[in-house]
Design a protein around this motif. Sequence first.
Motif, mmCIF file in Angstrom:
data_model
loop_
_atom_site.group_PDB
_atom_site.id
_atom_site.type_symbol
_atom_site.label_atom_id
_atom_site.label_comp_id
_atom_site.label_asym_id
_atom_site.label_seq_id
_atom_site.Cartn_x
_atom_site.Cartn_y
_atom_site.Cartn_z
ATOM 1 N N LEU A 2 -4.370 6.391 0.579
ATOM 2 C CA LEU A 2 -4.432 5.716 -0.715
ATOM 3 C C LEU A 2 -5.750 6.021 -1.413
ATOM 4 N N VAL A 12 0.373 4.237 -2.713
ATOM 5 C CA VAL A 12 0.163 5.652 -2.393
ATOM 6 C C VAL A 12 1.147 6.519 -3.176
ATOM 7 N N GLU A 44 0.807 -1.223 0.000
ATOM 8 C CA GLU A 44 0.000 0.000 0.000
ATOM 9 C C GLU A 44 0.838 1.270 0.000
#
Length: 108
Positions: free
Chosen positions: A87, A46, A42
């Motif tokens: 995100l 991002v 993740e």
Amino acid sequence: MVVAQDAEEHLPKATIKAIAPDFNMTVIELEKTLSLLMSDDESNNVKAAARFRKILSKEEPPIDAAVKANLVPRLCALVARGANADLQLEAAWALTNIASGTTENVQA
């Protein structure tokens, strides 16, 4: 860094070469950014979503190139994940920038 797949698994090399200048990136930079966006990590997602969001926020954004790069399905998937607010924000913002284009861009 955990990378799920190479950019070439999502786009042909010829497509990457053709659209890299639209993003003002080298082929290698675009491949790396696409790989980060497609990764299972993740924090990498991002970073990549933010980079595409910033590029798509410019005065003449490469929206057609973003659609050709198949960013829309991945960005939608990242928004739907719901576990990471940063995100979701970056992915949704990039999608909003894409949706500011033509009718075809909105339909994508």
